[in-house]
Design a protein around this motif. Structure first.
Motif, mmCIF file in Angstrom:
data_model
loop_
_atom_site.group_PDB
_atom_site.id
_atom_site.type_symbol
_atom_site.label_atom_id
_atom_site.label_comp_id
_atom_site.label_asym_id
_atom_site.label_seq_id
_atom_site.Cartn_x
_atom_site.Cartn_y
_atom_site.Cartn_z
ATOM 1 N N LYS A 63 -15.960 16.124 30.468
ATOM 2 C CA LYS A 63 -14.583 16.590 30.267
ATOM 3 C C LYS A 63 -13.791 16.333 31.545
ATOM 4 C CE LYS A 63 -11.476 19.444 28.200
ATOM 5 N NZ LYS A 63 -11.161 19.817 26.878
ATOM 6 N N LEU A 64 -12.611 15.748 31.393
ATOM 7 C CA LEU A 64 -11.719 15.482 32.521
ATOM 8 C C LEU A 64 -10.458 16.314 32.357
ATOM 9 C CD1 LEU A 64 -11.815 11.564 32.491
ATOM 10 C CD2 LEU A 64 -13.428 13.114 33.567
ATOM 11 N N LYS A 65 -9.911 16.726 33.486
ATOM 12 C CA LYS A 65 -8.647 17.463 33.474
ATOM 13 C C LYS A 65 -7.857 17.053 34.695
ATOM 14 C CE LYS A 65 -6.683 22.082 33.361
ATOM 15 N NZ LYS A 65 -6.932 23.525 33.390
ATOM 16 N N MET A 66 -6.570 16.786 34.508
ATOM 17 C CA MET A 66 -5.711 16.447 35.639
ATOM 18 C C MET A 66 -4.327 17.036 35.421
ATOM 19 S SD MET A 66 -5.301 12.331 35.058
ATOM 20 C CE MET A 66 -6.287 11.801 33.674
ATOM 21 N N THR A 67 -3.703 17.438 36.495
ATOM 22 C CA THR A 67 -2.318 17.890 36.461
ATOM 23 C C THR A 67 -1.478 16.814 37.133
ATOM 24 O OG1 THR A 67 -2.993 20.202 36.549
ATOM 25 C CG2 THR A 67 -0.711 19.709 37.134
ATOM 26 N N LEU A 68 -0.419 16.400 36.434
ATOM 27 C CA LEU A 68 0.427 15.308 36.903
ATOM 28 C C LEU A 68 1.874 15.757 36.977
ATOM 29 C CD1 LEU A 68 -0.881 12.656 34.348
ATOM 30 C CD2 LEU A 68 -1.724 12.986 36.677
ATOM 31 N N TYR A 69 2.596 15.239 37.958
ATOM 32 C CA TYR A 69 4.040 15.351 37.913
ATOM 33 C C TYR A 69 4.515 14.362 36.858
ATOM 34 C CZ TYR A 69 3.569 17.839 42.320
ATOM 35 O OH TYR A 69 3.221 18.731 43.286
ATOM 36 N N LYS A 70 5.420 14.780 36.001
ATOM 37 C CA LYS A 70 5.850 13.961 34.859
ATOM 38 C C LYS A 70 6.879 12.936 35.331
ATOM 39 C CE LYS A 70 6.617 13.461 30.246
ATOM 40 N NZ LYS A 70 5.646 12.790 29.460
ATOM 41 N N CYS A 71 6.398 11.863 35.935
ATOM 42 C CA CYS A 71 7.308 10.795 36.367
ATOM 43 C C CYS A 71 6.958 9.472 35.693
ATOM 44 C CB CYS A 71 7.325 10.669 37.892
ATOM 45 S SG CYS A 71 5.739 10.318 38.620
ATOM 46 N N SER A 124 10.568 18.276 28.603
ATOM 47 C CA SER A 124 10.607 19.616 29.158
ATOM 48 C C SER A 124 11.768 19.734 30.131
ATOM 49 C CB SER A 124 9.294 19.911 29.900
ATOM 50 O OG SER A 124 9.346 21.165 30.538
ATOM 51 N N PHE A 125 12.337 20.929 30.195
ATOM 52 C CA PHE A 125 13.223 21.276 31.295
ATOM 53 C C PHE A 125 13.242 22.782 31.437
ATOM 54 C CE2 PHE A 125 16.311 21.488 27.822
ATOM 55 C CZ PHE A 125 17.016 22.645 28.123
ATOM 56 N N ASP A 126 13.648 23.249 32.628
ATOM 57 C CA ASP A 126 13.719 24.670 32.919
ATOM 58 C C ASP A 126 14.710 24.825 34.060
ATOM 59 O OD1 ASP A 126 13.411 27.302 33.717
ATOM 60 O OD2 ASP A 126 11.226 27.236 33.797
ATOM 61 N N GLN A 134 2.514 18.205 33.903
ATOM 62 C CA GLN A 134 1.767 18.250 32.648
ATOM 63 C C GLN A 134 0.282 18.222 32.944
ATOM 64 O OE1 GLN A 134 2.270 14.954 29.965
ATOM 65 N NE2 GLN A 134 2.162 13.438 31.582
ATOM 66 N N ASP A 135 -0.463 18.940 32.115
ATOM 67 C CA ASP A 135 -1.922 18.915 32.188
ATOM 68 C C ASP A 135 -2.421 17.953 31.133
ATOM 69 O OD1 ASP A 135 -2.218 20.841 34.225
ATOM 70 O OD2 ASP A 135 -1.997 22.466 32.768
ATOM 71 N N ILE A 136 -3.251 17.023 31.547
ATOM 72 C CA ILE A 136 -3.901 16.093 30.619
ATOM 73 C C ILE A 136 -5.383 16.431 30.606
ATOM 74 C CG2 ILE A 136 -4.518 13.670 30.175
ATOM 75 C CD1 ILE A 136 -1.566 14.205 29.683
ATOM 76 N N GLU A 137 -5.907 16.685 29.419
ATOM 77 C CA GLU A 137 -7.332 16.921 29.249
ATOM 78 C C GLU A 137 -7.879 15.848 28.332
ATOM 79 O OE1 GLU A 137 -8.333 20.910 28.156
ATOM 80 O OE2 GLU A 137 -7.005 21.766 29.671
ATOM 81 N N CYS A 138 -9.084 15.398 28.637
ATOM 82 C CA CYS A 138 -9.685 14.357 27.813
ATOM 83 C C CYS A 138 -11.202 14.410 27.953
ATOM 84 C CB CYS A 138 -9.152 12.979 28.199
ATOM 85 S SG CYS A 138 -9.398 12.501 29.915
ATOM 86 N N TYR A 139 -11.854 13.701 27.066
ATOM 87 C CA TYR A 139 -13.298 13.531 27.115
ATOM 88 C C TYR A 139 -13.584 12.073 27.424
ATOM 89 C CZ TYR A 139 -13.956 18.124 25.060
ATOM 90 O OH TYR A 139 -13.951 19.472 24.843
ATOM 91 N N ALA A 140 -14.605 11.832 28.233
ATOM 92 C CA ALA A 140 -15.066 10.477 28.514
ATOM 93 C C ALA A 140 -16.333 10.242 27.700
ATOM 94 C CB ALA A 140 -15.358 10.296 29.999
ATOM 95 N N MET A 141 -16.438 9.058 27.111
ATOM 96 C CA MET A 141 -17.619 8.721 26.321
ATOM 97 C C MET A 141 -18.757 8.205 27.185
ATOM 98 S SD MET A 141 -16.635 9.674 23.429
ATOM 99 C CE MET A 141 -15.235 10.689 23.888
ATOM 100 N N ASP A 142 -18.435 7.872 28.452
ATOM 101 C CA ASP A 142 -19.450 7.410 29.392
ATOM 102 C C ASP A 142 -18.871 7.492 30.800
ATOM 103 O OD1 ASP A 142 -21.861 6.441 30.329
ATOM 104 O OD2 ASP A 142 -21.616 4.418 29.539
#
Length: 164
Positions: A63-71, A124-126, A134-142
């Motif tokens: 399982k991978l998780k990363m937080t990115l600035y939305k640019c 998004s805006f605030d 944004q948080d991106i979560e994903c699964y790696a197959m290898d």
């Protein structure tokens, strides 16, 4: 008795991250953090004559998780392709951690056929907020570790006498 070299605590800030999506390699300089975890699934093995069940591994997920600035809208495009075609594109993640102050060197790993799991922030805006993330979560197959770029275990961890 030996002690840990304090410089061998690697800085979590000194890393690189790349994503290959649709044949395009992106330098993820907008990444705020990244984490990859392996989860081993275990099955119970009842053993005749014992009250304690044995455990046997029967699966692995990455399982991978990363937080990115939305640019960038690179992940929006993955979702749009899925919406339009019914095929969710996979991607590759390349990550390296290297702190020159340590004696342990560099750790490089590649994660293959990553597939998004969960939300992708499309808009998004605030007015009271700071930055759009944004948080991106994903699964790696290898995955694969670099043959030449793995952390080297320091001598003070391996030259330890066993107590008798």
């Amino acid at each position: 008795m030996s002690f840990m070299n304090p410089n061998d605590a690697p800085s979590s800030r000194l890393a690189t991250l790349y994503c290959i999506v649709g044949g395009q390699r992106y330098g993820m300089l907008n990444a705020k953090n990244f984490e990859a975890k392996a989860n081993v699934s275990l099955a119970d093995v009842p053993i005749l004559g014992k009250t304690i069940k044995g455990k046997k591994p029967n699966g692995l997920e990455i399982k991978l998780k990363m937080t990115l600035y939305k640019c960038s809208e690179m992940f929006d495009e993955v979702i749009e392709e899925y919406k339009n075609t019914g095929v969710l594109p996979t991607f590759t993640v390349e990550v390296a951690a290297s702190d020159p102050a340590t004696t342990i060197g560099t750790s490089e790993k590649n994660y293959y056929e990553c597939i998004i799991d969960g939300d992708v922030l499309l808009s998004s805006f605030d007015a009271d907020g700071d930055f759009i993330e944004q948080d991106i979560e994903c699964y790696a197959m290898d995955y694969a570790s670099s043959a030449k770029n793995k952390y080297k275990t320091p001598d003070y961890m391996t030259n330890v006498e066993q107590k008798k």
